[in-house]
Design a protein around this motif. Structure first.
Motif, PDB file in Angstrom:
ATOM      1  N   ALA A  40     -20.044  33.630 -82.445  1.00 12.92           N
ATOM      2  CA  ALA A  40     -18.856  32.815 -82.726  1.00 12.92           C
ATOM      3  C   ALA A  40     -17.657  33.290 -81.899  1.00 12.92           C
ATOM      4  O   ALA A  40     -17.505  34.499 -81.652  1.00 12.92           O
ATOM      5  N   PRO A  73     -24.923  29.003 -75.700  1.00 18.20           N
ATOM      6  CA  PRO A  73     -23.986  29.552 -76.675  1.00 18.20           C
ATOM      7  C   PRO A  73     -24.454  30.869 -77.299  1.00 18.20           C
ATOM      8  O   PRO A  73     -25.632  31.053 -77.567  1.00 18.20           O
ATOM      9  N   GLU A  81     -16.965  21.897 -91.843  1.00 14.91           N
ATOM     10  CA  GLU A  81     -17.246  22.629 -90.602  1.00 14.91           C
ATOM     11  C   GLU A  81     -17.382  21.640 -89.443  1.00 14.91           C
ATOM     12  O   GLU A  81     -18.003  20.582 -89.591  1.00 14.91           O
ATOM     13  N   GLY A 108     -19.855  28.349 -74.783  1.00 15.98           N
ATOM     14  CA  GLY A 108     -19.825  26.899 -75.034  1.00 15.98           C
ATOM     15  C   GLY A 108     -19.110  26.163 -73.894  1.00 15.98           C
ATOM     16  O   GLY A 108     -18.155  26.680 -73.311  1.00 15.98           O
ATOM     17  N   ALA A 137     -21.343  22.223 -83.690  1.00 15.49           N
ATOM     18  CA  ALA A 137     -21.280  22.841 -82.354  1.00 15.49           C
ATOM     19  C   ALA A 137     -21.372  21.793 -81.252  1.00 15.49           C
ATOM     20  O   ALA A 137     -20.853  21.993 -80.150  1.00 15.49           O
ATOM     21  N   ASN A 138     -22.045  20.674 -81.541  1.00 14.52           N
ATOM     22  CA  ASN A 138     -22.206  19.626 -80.517  1.00 14.52           C
ATOM     23  C   ASN A 138     -21.624  18.306 -81.028  1.00 14.52           C
ATOM     24  O   ASN A 138     -22.085  17.790 -82.056  1.00 14.52           O
ATOM     25  N   ASP A 184     -20.395  21.077 -76.067  1.00 13.85           N
ATOM     26  CA  ASP A 184     -21.744  21.640 -76.137  1.00 13.85           C
ATOM     27  C   ASP A 184     -21.614  23.127 -76.490  1.00 13.85           C
ATOM     28  O   ASP A 184     -21.128  23.920 -75.680  1.00 13.85           O
ATOM     29  N   GLY A 185     -22.014  23.507 -77.693  1.00  9.67           N
ATOM     30  CA  GLY A 185     -21.878  24.901 -78.134  1.00  9.67           C
ATOM     31  C   GLY A 185     -20.435  25.245 -78.502  1.00  9.67           C
ATOM     32  O   GLY A 185     -19.976  26.364 -78.247  1.00  9.67           O
ATOM     33  N   TRP A 186     -19.748  24.314 -79.106  1.00  7.93           N
ATOM     34  CA  TRP A 186     -18.331  24.500 -79.488  1.00  7.93           C
ATOM     35  C   TRP A 186     -18.228  25.562 -80.591  1.00  7.93           C
ATOM     36  O   TRP A 186     -19.036  25.595 -81.511  1.00  7.93           O
ATOM     37  N   GLY A 187     -17.242  26.449 -80.450  1.00  6.24           N
ATOM     38  CA  GLY A 187     -17.065  27.517 -81.435  1.00  6.24           C
ATOM     39  C   GLY A 187     -17.928  28.731 -81.137  1.00  6.24           C
ATOM     40  O   GLY A 187     -17.984  29.663 -81.948  1.00  6.24           O
ATOM     41  N   ARG A 188     -18.589  28.737 -79.987  1.00  2.00           N
ATOM     42  CA  ARG A 188     -19.477  29.847 -79.605  1.00  2.00           C
ATOM     43  C   ARG A 188     -19.129  30.330 -78.203  1.00  2.00           C
ATOM     44  O   ARG A 188     -18.691  29.532 -77.366  1.00  2.00           O
TER      45      ARG A 188
END
Lengths: 199, 483
Positions: B240, B237, B72, B275, B75-76, B268-272
């Motif tokens: 998803a 975020p 995975e 983000g 997110a950061n 910052d907050g990747w995948g959300r």
């Protein structure tokens, strides 16, 4: 490799700065009267101004101004050095009769006034912190700009006050005055902070 | 100014110069070398890959590799992009790190692990005097203030500054020679010395005073202060969501700020939903403080541009501090100019010490003689120790060069030996010059030994070797013909 300037402008700016400083050195060394030196001074001013313009034009003003100043610094020292080395074959002239400011001062007796230095540093520091706090609250600009500018000004304030305290004749009076001013500034900062109003 | 005030200023100028001049010399000299920390990289490694400029493609390749290897993506995380002197690209997250060679797309973990810590040691000698953080930083900031005091008091003392603008009498007495040299370097270099001292003092204490000032100016709102001063926009975020590719983010950032040379991408907050992705970099030719482009991770649309040089006067002045101090806004030519002026700062300190040394009373007491021998050890030992450190970074075993502690030990060990030799016997200067020259002349030989003759084809490696030989020449001359 990254480049930011057109080389032709950089070379021209360097040449103009060097020429301007050399013309100034020539004017100062000339034995002719003041009015007859005027063309050399004018030439020097024109070349220096040209160097300034070419630096800014060629590199943008952000980089151009620091680079121009660097060229002037190097040209000045280089000219002084070249003149000195050029005197190699000449008979040594007697030293000028004028005495430097330092020589006019009676030499320190060897005992460093450490207590006075420490007092000046501390009092100056206290005042500079008070100035930092009040400037970051009271400068007429947005909050981040206030904080940023106050941080840059803080060492200048510390230096200025420390030197003043050091050179002051009335030691006790100047320290008390500075401490009083610092407390006033702390008070102003506290009132502004607690009132929550904009500067 | 009154006689008493002049005397007080003279005393201030003397004690700041004598007690702290040597530290200022160490900070100035190490600063000159540390200017080229990045540029020395290819020479230290003995390899150089031509500049890789397709940052978008490199970021996509790296991200795809990370997706393939890791269960995975966090997110950061951050991506560090390749530059002119380094072709590596890395993805760093709390859980791990992935490093690729941007040119080949192959993993470069081993290469990266085998890198010397020389640059870091020299950099920290300049910024912290190798002392623990943050105390070393504050101490160096204090020395910046001391330099300001010394400079301004010198200006007040030298009242015939304009009349003696071009006075440099090198063929008179030793004392007159050094006095004139001190004044000439001081006057002509004043803007540079002043700027360096001021910005150095600001940067030294920035961790305390900028935070305090920001806290006050935001009326105690620490969160707002931190956000405003760092220039970052915080993400909030949500659930998803599908993100755009890192490559598109880089491409959009360059569209928003065409002059930006991207160096780092912060996710910052990747995948959300909500983000944010921030692309940091530099803008050549501009005095600008950490310019950044912030974009939405979900759409790649522009969220904001951080460019303090285009804002109010307070932020604009502050934005100049870091680039002016590090000289990183005009390429290698500007850094060379900074290096020459930085050596001028060293000369200012040394000429001041030499004026004091030339006094008839200077050698009268044992304490004075010890101080002068100690200063000789520092002044001549530091260039020697720096050259030794650079060579050690190439020649010592991997376990040594990759250890910060060992590399510090090499630098301080050589410096201590030099100081002890200077204390044991006077007039060692020409010997130190000779040894430093020999070490510098060994630079190209080590290139041959470590990297082979093919390495000379790389300009960044060849130019370091040529510069070392050029610097060795005057030192060698001095060693063979001592004054």
């Amino acid at each position: 490799m990254e480049t930011i300037a057109s080389p032709i402008f950089v070379i021209a700016a360097l040449a103009a700065s060097l020429g301007g400083v050399a013309a100034l050195a020539g004017a100062r060394a000339s034995s002719v009267g003041g009015a007859r030196r005027l063309p050399l001074y004018l030439l020097s001013a024109t070349l220096v101004a040209g160097g300034f313009y070419l630096s800014g034009r060629g590199m943008g003003w952000d980089a151009g101004i620091p680079v121009f100043l660097a060229f002037i610094m190097l040209a000045g020292f280089g000219t002084a050095l070249a003149r000195s080395l050029g005197e190699r074959g000449k008979a040594a002239r007697p030293a000028p009769l004028r005495r430097s400011a330092v020589d006019e001062v009676r030499r320190a007796d060897g005992v460093l006034s450490l207590r006075r230095s420490a007092m000046s540093l501390l009092t100056g520091f206290l005042f500079s912190v008070a100035a930092l706090f009040s400037l970051s609250l009271l400068l007429p600009m947005e909050p981040a700009g206030r904080a940023a500018l106050a941080t840059v000004l803080w060492p200048i304030v510390w230096t200025g006050i420390t030197l003043w305290l050091f050179a002051s004749g009335a030691v006790l009076r100047s320290h008390l005055l500075t401490l009083l001013a610092a407390f006033v500034l702390f008070g102003l900062a506290a009132i502004s902070f607690l009132s929550g109003g904009e500067g | 100014m009154r006689q008493g005030s002049m005397k007080a200023l003279y005393e201030l100028h003397s004690w700041t110069g004598l007690l702290l001049g040597l530290v200022l010399y160490v900070v100035s000299f190490s600063g000159v070398v540390a200017l080229f920390e990045i540029e020395l990289g290819p020479w230290e490694r003995g390899t150089y890959q031509p500049a890789y400029t397709d940052h978008a493609k490199a970021a996509d390749t790296l991200y795809a590799e990370a997706e393939a290897r890791w269960d995975e993506i966090p997110a950061n995380f951050s991506i560090y992009l390749p530059g002119y002197y380094d072709s590596l690209i890395s993805l760093q997250a709390r859980g791990g790190e992935l490093v690729l060679d941007a040119a080949t797309g192959e993993e470069a973990g081993e290469v990266r692990d085998g890198r010397s810590r020389t640059g870091e040691v020299l950099n920290r000698l300049h910024t912290d005097l190798l002392l623990p953080l943050p105390w070393g930083r504050y101490l160096v900031g204090f020395f910046g203030f001391v330099m300001l005091l010394s400079l301004v008091s010198g200006v007040f003392l030298h009242r015939k500054m304009l009349a003696e603008l071009f006075t440099l009498r090198l063929r008179r007495s030793v004392r007159l020679k050094w006095t004139d040299m001190h004044k000439s370097v001081g006057i002509w270099g004043l803007p540079f010395h002043f700027m360096m001292a001021l910005t150095g003092c600001v940067l030294g204490f920035i961790g305390v005073f900028l935070l305090a000032a920001a806290f006050l100016s935001f009326r105690g709102d620490a969160g707002a202060a931190s956000e405003a001063m760092s220039g970052a926009i915080s993400a909030s975020p949500g659930e998803a969501a599908q993100m755009v590719t890192p490559g598109l983010i880089v491409a959009n950032a360059l569209r928003a700020m065409p002059d930006l040379e991207p160096e780092q991408i912060v996710f910052d907050g990747w995948g959300r939903k909500g983000g944010l992705v921030t692309v940091y970099g530099t803008v050549p030719g501009r005095l600008i403080y950490f310019p950044a482009v912030v974009m939405q991770g979900e759409t790649g649309q522009l969220e904001g541009i951080v460019d303090w040089s285009r804002e109010g006067i307070g932020k604009r002045i502050y934005a100049m501090v870091t680039p002016l101090h590090y000289g990183n806004f005009g390429g290698i030519a500007l850094k060379l100019l900074y290096a020459v002026l930085g050596l001028g700062s060293c000369l200012l300190v040394l000429s001041g010490l030499s004026v004091w040394r030339a006094r008839p009373a200077a050698m009268a007491s044992r304490g004075n003689r010890l101080f002068l021998a100690f200063s000789d050890g520092i002044v001549h030992g530091l260039p020697l120790a720096t050259a030794a450190l650079l060579l050690a970074g190439r020649l010592m075993p991997l376990a040594v060069v990759t250890s910060y502690g060992w590399m510090v030990a090499v630098l301080l060990g050589v410096l201590c030996v030099a100081i002890l030799l200077a204390l044991a016997s006077a007039s060692q200067a020409h010997r130190f010059s000779g040894i430093t020259a020999v070490l510098l002349l060994a630079f190209p030989l080590t290139t041959l030994l470590v990297a082979g003759p093919g390495a000379f084809a790389a300009l960044p490696i060849l130019s370091v070797d040529i510069l070392a030989v050029l610097l060795a020449m005057p030192l060698l001359r001095r060693a063979l013909r001592p004054v």
